[in-house]
Each structure stands twice: as C-alpha cells, then as structure tokens.
Write a protein that holds these residues in place. Structure first.
Motif, mmCIF file in Angstrom:
data_model
loop_
_atom_site.group_PDB
_atom_site.id
_atom_site.type_symbol
_atom_site.label_atom_id
_atom_site.label_comp_id
_atom_site.label_asym_id
_atom_site.label_seq_id
_atom_site.Cartn_x
_atom_site.Cartn_y
_atom_site.Cartn_z
ATOM 1 N N ARG A 167 3.885 1.469 -1.252
ATOM 2 C CA ARG A 167 4.439 1.560 -2.605
ATOM 3 C C ARG A 167 3.439 2.149 -3.588
ATOM 4 O O ARG A 167 3.791 2.947 -4.458
ATOM 5 C CB ARG A 167 4.856 0.167 -3.087
ATOM 6 N N LEU A 168 2.182 1.756 -3.453
ATOM 7 C CA LEU A 168 1.134 2.270 -4.321
ATOM 8 C C LEU A 168 0.942 3.769 -4.109
ATOM 9 O O LEU A 168 0.829 4.529 -5.081
ATOM 10 C CB LEU A 168 -0.183 1.536 -4.050
ATOM 11 N N LEU A 169 0.938 4.194 -2.863
ATOM 12 C CA LEU A 169 0.810 5.622 -2.589
ATOM 13 C C LEU A 169 1.996 6.398 -3.137
ATOM 14 O O LEU A 169 1.835 7.491 -3.680
ATOM 15 C CB LEU A 169 0.673 5.865 -1.088
ATOM 16 N N LYS A 170 3.182 5.842 -2.999
ATOM 17 C CA LYS A 170 4.376 6.506 -3.505
ATOM 18 C C LYS A 170 4.332 6.591 -5.028
ATOM 19 O O LYS A 170 4.793 7.570 -5.612
ATOM 20 C CB LYS A 170 5.627 5.746 -3.061
ATOM 21 N N LEU A 171 3.779 5.607 -5.677
ATOM 22 C CA LEU A 171 3.690 5.592 -7.127
ATOM 23 C C LEU A 171 2.799 6.715 -7.642
ATOM 24 O O LEU A 171 3.104 7.348 -8.656
ATOM 25 C CB LEU A 171 3.150 4.236 -7.589
ATOM 26 N N PHE A 172 1.719 6.998 -6.933
ATOM 27 C CA PHE A 172 0.766 7.981 -7.411
ATOM 28 C C PHE A 172 0.917 9.370 -6.782
ATOM 29 O O PHE A 172 0.121 10.251 -7.051
ATOM 30 C CB PHE A 172 -0.665 7.484 -7.205
ATOM 31 N N GLU A 173 1.909 9.549 -5.940
ATOM 32 C CA GLU A 173 2.095 10.890 -5.385
ATOM 33 C C GLU A 173 2.729 11.796 -6.438
ATOM 34 O O GLU A 173 3.441 11.344 -7.333
ATOM 35 C CB GLU A 173 2.941 10.842 -4.117
ATOM 36 N N GLU A 174 2.415 13.057 -6.319
ATOM 37 C CA GLU A 174 2.925 14.005 -7.314
ATOM 38 C C GLU A 174 4.370 14.344 -7.001
ATOM 39 O O GLU A 174 4.725 14.644 -5.870
ATOM 40 C CB GLU A 174 2.068 15.260 -7.320
ATOM 41 N N ASP A 175 5.175 14.311 -8.034
ATOM 42 C CA ASP A 175 6.595 14.595 -7.881
ATOM 43 C C ASP A 175 6.925 15.815 -8.732
ATOM 44 O O ASP A 175 6.986 15.747 -9.952
ATOM 45 C CB ASP A 175 7.424 13.378 -8.318
ATOM 46 N N TYR A 177 0.831 -1.193 0.000
ATOM 47 C CA TYR A 177 0.000 0.000 0.000
ATOM 48 C C TYR A 177 0.874 1.255 0.000
ATOM 49 O O TYR A 177 0.580 2.223 -0.699
ATOM 50 C CB TYR A 177 -0.932 -0.015 1.216
ATOM 51 N N GLU A 218 8.595 16.593 -12.950
ATOM 52 C CA GLU A 218 7.940 17.444 -13.949
ATOM 53 C C GLU A 218 8.862 18.557 -14.414
ATOM 54 O O GLU A 218 8.882 18.918 -15.594
ATOM 55 C CB GLU A 218 6.652 18.027 -13.369
#
Length: 103
Positions: free
Chosen positions: A84-92, A82, A96
């Motif tokens: 890892r999933l949150l880290k995948l979808f957090e804005e970086d 979970y 950008e």
C-alpha cells in the motif's frame, strides 16, 4: 520489537517447562509405603501421569502452532502495508493529466 516478542515467548516457554516439571515431579512418590502398594494402584498413577504428559505436550504443540500462525499473519499484514505504501508513492501519469499538471 521482534526481540521483545522473542524474549516474551522464551520466558513463556521456560515458564511452561517449569510448570510441566513441577506437575510431573508431583506424581512421583518416593515414600516406602508406595513400594508395598498393589500394582494396580501404581499402574493407575503411571497411567494418569502419562495422560497428563500427553495433554501438556498437546497444549504446547497447539501453543507453538498458534504462535507460528500469528507470526505468519503479522508478516502478511506487513507485506500488505508495504505494498500500500509503495502504491501511494508511485507516480500516476493519468492523475497528473486529469489535473492539468502535465499535457
């Protein structure tokens, strides 16, 4: 999925309990000739029955402990996935800027 594992563990515990009862009932001897036997012989039987009961209780305790550890490990893995999933979808924002999508 947890209901399936719960029902399996309940079935396993019921099976184990029935096996224990079968083993312990096998040690009881209701024949009249056993009443006339010597005390040393009956003490040996009760001693053996006690040893078997203690061993079976130990095995049940080890089984329950390993089941608890398995559930704890599964929860830890689930929390890691979970995160890892949150880290995948957090804005970086740095990514950008590097790609030139944002100034």
């Amino acid at each position: 999925m947890t209901e399936i594992s719960r029902s399996r563990s309940l079935r396993f515990l019921l099976f184990l309990a029935s096996v224990c009862l079968q083993i312990l009932s096998g040690f009881s001897d209701d024949s009249k000739s056993s009443k006339n036997s010597s005390k040393a012989k009956s003490n040996g039987k009760s001693n053996t029955g006690t040893k078997v009961a203690i061993i079976l209780l130990g095995l049940v305790a080890v089984g329950l402990f390993s089941f608890f550890l398995l559930k704890l490990w599964q929860k830890k893995k689930r929390d890691e996935q979970y995160a890892r999933l949150l880290k995948l979808f957090e804005e970086d924002d740095e990514l950008e800027v590097e790609l030139g999508l944002r100034d």
